[in-house]
Scaffold this motif. Sequence first.
Motif, PDB file in Angstrom:
ATOM      1  N   VAL A   1       6.807  -3.150  -0.227  1.00 57.16           N
ATOM      2  CA  VAL A   1       7.538  -4.340  -0.673  1.00 57.16           C
ATOM      3  C   VAL A   1       7.783  -4.233  -2.181  1.00 57.16           C
ATOM      4  O   VAL A   1       8.873  -4.512  -2.674  1.00 57.16           O
ATOM      5  CB  VAL A   1       6.766  -5.631  -0.330  1.00 57.16           C
ATOM      6  N   GLU A   2       6.757  -3.768  -2.884  1.00 57.24           N
ATOM      7  CA  GLU A   2       6.932  -3.562  -4.325  1.00 57.24           C
ATOM      8  C   GLU A   2       8.053  -2.573  -4.595  1.00 57.24           C
ATOM      9  O   GLU A   2       8.877  -2.760  -5.482  1.00 57.24           O
ATOM     10  CB  GLU A   2       5.636  -3.054  -4.945  1.00 57.24           C
ATOM     11  N   ALA A   3       8.072  -1.507  -3.791  1.00 58.23           N
ATOM     12  CA  ALA A   3       9.085  -0.471  -3.978  1.00 58.23           C
ATOM     13  C   ALA A   3      10.491  -1.030  -3.770  1.00 58.23           C
ATOM     14  O   ALA A   3      11.449  -0.543  -4.358  1.00 58.23           O
ATOM     15  CB  ALA A   3       8.830   0.693  -3.016  1.00 58.23           C
ATOM     16  N   SER A   4      10.620  -2.051  -2.927  1.00 57.13           N
ATOM     17  CA  SER A   4      11.944  -2.621  -2.659  1.00 57.13           C
ATOM     18  C   SER A   4      12.473  -3.402  -3.865  1.00 57.13           C
ATOM     19  O   SER A   4      13.661  -3.639  -3.971  1.00 57.13           O
ATOM     20  CB  SER A   4      11.875  -3.552  -1.452  1.00 57.13           C
ATOM     21  N   ARG A   5      11.559  -3.802  -4.733  1.00 55.08           N
ATOM     22  CA  ARG A   5      11.888  -4.620  -5.902  1.00 55.08           C
ATOM     23  C   ARG A   5      12.528  -5.958  -5.519  1.00 55.08           C
ATOM     24  O   ARG A   5      13.231  -6.568  -6.320  1.00 55.08           O
ATOM     25  CB  ARG A   5      12.806  -3.868  -6.870  1.00 55.08           C
ATOM     26  N   VAL A   6      12.317  -6.382  -4.290  1.00 54.50           N
ATOM     27  CA  VAL A   6      12.761  -7.713  -3.882  1.00 54.50           C
ATOM     28  C   VAL A   6      11.529  -8.630  -3.932  1.00 54.50           C
ATOM     29  O   VAL A   6      10.595  -8.416  -3.170  1.00 54.50           O
ATOM     30  CB  VAL A   6      13.334  -7.712  -2.445  1.00 54.50           C
TER      31      VAL A   6
ATOM     32  N   GLY B   1      -4.164   9.779   3.567  1.00 55.15           N
ATOM     33  CA  GLY B   1      -4.178   8.537   2.794  1.00 55.15           C
ATOM     34  C   GLY B   1      -4.416   8.924   1.353  1.00 55.15           C
ATOM     35  O   GLY B   1      -5.185   9.838   1.077  1.00 55.15           O
ATOM     36  N   ALA B   2      -3.733   8.265   0.415  1.00 54.36           N
ATOM     37  CA  ALA B   2      -3.952   8.599  -0.987  1.00 54.36           C
ATOM     38  C   ALA B   2      -5.278   8.000  -1.455  1.00 54.36           C
ATOM     39  O   ALA B   2      -5.832   7.093  -0.823  1.00 54.36           O
ATOM     40  CB  ALA B   2      -2.813   8.052  -1.840  1.00 54.36           C
TER      41      ALA B   2
ATOM     42  N   GLY C   1      -6.814   4.445   1.568  1.00 56.48           N
ATOM     43  CA  GLY C   1      -7.259   4.939   2.869  1.00 56.48           C
ATOM     44  C   GLY C   1      -7.687   6.392   2.883  1.00 56.48           C
ATOM     45  O   GLY C   1      -7.839   6.979   3.944  1.00 56.48           O
ATOM     46  N   ILE C   2      -7.927   6.985   1.707  1.00 54.91           N
ATOM     47  CA  ILE C   2      -8.322   8.394   1.698  1.00 54.91           C
ATOM     48  C   ILE C   2      -9.624   8.594   2.466  1.00 54.91           C
ATOM     49  O   ILE C   2      -9.857   9.652   3.047  1.00 54.91           O
ATOM     50  CB  ILE C   2      -8.457   8.946   0.253  1.00 54.91           C
ATOM     51  N   GLU C   3     -10.475   7.557   2.509  1.00 56.90           N
ATOM     52  CA  GLU C   3     -11.761   7.720   3.189  1.00 56.90           C
ATOM     53  C   GLU C   3     -11.585   8.031   4.673  1.00 56.90           C
ATOM     54  O   GLU C   3     -12.396   8.722   5.270  1.00 56.90           O
ATOM     55  CB  GLU C   3     -12.659   6.498   2.974  1.00 56.90           C
ATOM     56  N   TYR C   4     -10.503   7.510   5.279  1.00 57.05           N
ATOM     57  CA  TYR C   4     -10.273   7.808   6.700  1.00 57.05           C
ATOM     58  C   TYR C   4      -9.897   9.267   6.870  1.00 57.05           C
ATOM     59  O   TYR C   4     -10.420   9.964   7.733  1.00 57.05           O
ATOM     60  CB  TYR C   4      -9.169   6.904   7.254  1.00 57.05           C
TER      61      TYR C   4
ATOM     62  N   THR D   1      -3.532  -1.497   6.093  1.00 56.24           N
ATOM     63  CA  THR D   1      -2.242  -2.029   6.526  1.00 56.24           C
ATOM     64  C   THR D   1      -1.626  -2.840   5.388  1.00 56.24           C
ATOM     65  O   THR D   1      -0.477  -2.627   5.005  1.00 56.24           O
ATOM     66  CB  THR D   1      -2.425  -2.935   7.764  1.00 56.24           C
ATOM     67  N   TYR D   2      -2.415  -3.763   4.848  1.00 55.25           N
ATOM     68  CA  TYR D   2      -1.873  -4.632   3.814  1.00 55.25           C
ATOM     69  C   TYR D   2      -1.365  -3.839   2.607  1.00 55.25           C
ATOM     70  O   TYR D   2      -0.262  -4.070   2.125  1.00 55.25           O
ATOM     71  CB  TYR D   2      -2.898  -5.686   3.355  1.00 55.25           C
ATOM     72  N   TYR D   3      -2.175  -2.908   2.120  1.00 52.77           N
ATOM     73  CA  TYR D   3      -1.769  -2.211   0.893  1.00 52.77           C
ATOM     74  C   TYR D   3      -0.568  -1.303   1.113  1.00 52.77           C
ATOM     75  O   TYR D   3       0.220  -1.070   0.198  1.00 52.77           O
ATOM     76  CB  TYR D   3      -2.953  -1.468   0.262  1.00 52.77           C
ATOM     77  N   THR D   4      -0.424  -0.804   2.329  1.00 47.86           N
ATOM     78  CA  THR D   4       0.773  -0.011   2.611  1.00 47.86           C
ATOM     79  C   THR D   4       2.005  -0.909   2.566  1.00 47.86           C
ATOM     80  O   THR D   4       3.021  -0.571   1.956  1.00 47.86           O
ATOM     81  CB  THR D   4       0.649   0.652   4.007  1.00 47.86           C
ATOM     82  N   VAL D   5       1.899  -2.072   3.207  1.00 50.65           N
ATOM     83  CA  VAL D   5       3.019  -3.009   3.190  1.00 50.65           C
ATOM     84  C   VAL D   5       3.296  -3.450   1.752  1.00 50.65           C
ATOM     85  O   VAL D   5       4.446  -3.433   1.291  1.00 50.65           O
ATOM     86  CB  VAL D   5       2.719  -4.246   4.078  1.00 50.65           C
TER      87      VAL D   5
END
Lengths: 320, 445
Positions: free
Chosen positions: B354-359, A219-220, A224-227, B346-350
Amino acid sequence: MSVPEVAESFTGEVSRVTLGATKDSGGTRTSTVTVGGARNMVYGGSRQDTGEKPVIAMDVLDSEPQDWPQVLAEPYKDVLDKPGEWAKKCVDELGADLICLKFEGIHPDKANKDASHAVKVTEEVLKAVGVPLVLWGCGNDEKDNQVMPKVSEAAKGENCLIGTVTEDNYKALTAIALADGHNLITEAPLDINIAKQVNILASDMGFPLKRIVTFQATGALGYGIEYAYSIQERQRLAALGGDKMMTMPVICDVGYESWRAKEAQLADAPGWGAVQDRGPMWEAATAICLLQAGVDIIRMRHPRAVATVKNFINQIWSSQ
Amino acid sequence: MALTGLEIFKLLPKTNCKKCGMPTCLAFAMQLAQKKAKLEDCPYVSEEAKEKLAAASEPPMRKVSFGSEDNQVQVGQETVMFRHEEKFYNPTVLAATVSDKLTGQDLKKRIESVNSLQFERVGTKIGAGAIAVINDSGEASAFAQTCSQVADSSSLATILVTESPEAMAAAVGKTSEATPLIASAKSDTAEAMAKIAKENNCPLVAKAESVEALAELAEKIKAEGVEDIVLSLDGLSLPEQLYNLSRMRALALKKVFRPLGHPTISFVADGDATAQSATATSLICKYSSIVVVDTVEPYAFLPMLTAVMNVFSDPQKPVQVEPKVYPIGEPDANAPLMFTTNFSLTYYTVESDVEASRVPSYILVVDTEGTSVLTAYSGDKLNEKTVADAMAKHNVEKLVKHRKLIIPGYVAVMSGKLEEATGWEVLVGPRECSMLPKYMHEIWK
């Protein structure tokens, strides 16, 4: 004032894995890299217990990356579609200890390139540089099972580090890595029990534990780097406690993860500093943070981040 | 280290006089061990027993606080070596320096740049916690003047850094209502510095070149009547510092070695902003309670602060985001709508994909008590009902004109029931959200 002793009675140690085969050992590498060997936690005990110096594996992609932020792509702009030259630049100019050839382009949802392409790139990179290679699949099980055995064969005898195998997909690659004399990366999704399970599965197929490196997922910083941090500390404690299935050195994927961070990507972020500085800093900080928990091989991307982390590693591990 | 009931019992008079309200001394001891009774309830307890019990009830590492009432920082009180064992308690305080050689506009600008090192991450405010005034000039009057100006122009907690007791005495009263941390006493200035700390009721930094010398100095300062001590290793290389910080932490926590049972401070002055940030990050992870850096570059500060936030998070509690609809970019009524869970990872990965998609899109966050998609699904916290409830609660019908909902690939199995429950068309998204950009471009038209 006299101070009590705090010596730990650890019985185990992280195993040592040597990557790369020179001419004498039947390969064509000009140098080898040995990782592992720690006999204590990071900064625990005496400096003799610290083991081998952590190393940096710089990422080279088999196909030109489509989604790299400008700050990351810029230093490689002339070589992004030439894996051999790209690898040479990383080794000659940027001091990469290893090259991690990542087969992003074979993914069915990306460029969906075939095995012959992957083999050609592998040969090209083997020829271009003398450092040992890490060969990393695309993460799509079916495609990796098709392509990676061919890649393994193309690098036969070079004592590469190849991966990754997971709990659900380990047989094909484990067998071929064993046959071709490579070292194996076992992967688990930030779960120490699954991590151990994959090692057991590979070991049951006759793969020597001493040739395995584990990847617990990364995780960056801020994501999530703490995990990852705590899993690495727990893995190290398990190794020191003598758990034979957990004594492997560790690889982490800092480059990919940290460049996905908003802090590295967002061009316009008032108050955060210039984007040219932020990305390399985020990548370096992620690596430094994980080094405190105990990692052995760090996959990285940006030249400035690599320089910062190398400088840190040299301060801590070299002046013993 | 807490004593057991039986250990406490041995220190009591064993007369069973019942004056404490308990039938026997043993019963009283048990209550004490559970912190349900106070030692003062026993009228016959010996002085020796009082001392031993008081010492045993102290935490292995003291807490030290400084700053003003509104901007107080506290450090120390840690109980474990590794965060997974329990958690790290008091997040490392990051401080930036101000030299007393600066005057006029330069000084003003520098203080402002330290003040502005404040950020917001994941809905939480993080920032530099203290400002360290350094007596580079070597003069008492310049130091006092700078301290006074810093106190006027910054609300951050202050650290006064000089090795001269005269300069310290001149400056210590200049921080108005706030309590500064004063740094540092060395073995030859211990008495003089301790006197200043005691008179002004400030915590004091003890500085020495080895762990042994530091233990001795801390005891000396304590004997002078100053209990709030912060330890500083002086003149060591980075690896020597880090190894000794680990050793000190182990001595304090595992051996309950009182002379080292204090928080620690480190100063990072070498190298450029990036190198300082790297060094500081290692000190944050490995047991420095306060880290003072010279750089005020935001790009170098933000990762340090994030490292503090991450390493000091509670491993027992999943970090959650607020369940609501998050607009990404500037979505309109035709923008795609998808849901995920409120586990922050989970949320921040999504979000980042989504940001990367630029949609421009809407992400509906369903409250799954901080669990990931698969965990929430198997724990029945993510089902057609919880999703439909979240859609109703957050009024998604008003946000978008279409009636299409993208769901995580891992819960494709709930498609049918979800369509029944909501009347919306369900589109199964990819399993891994790294595939979202491609998915959005190809599937969402």
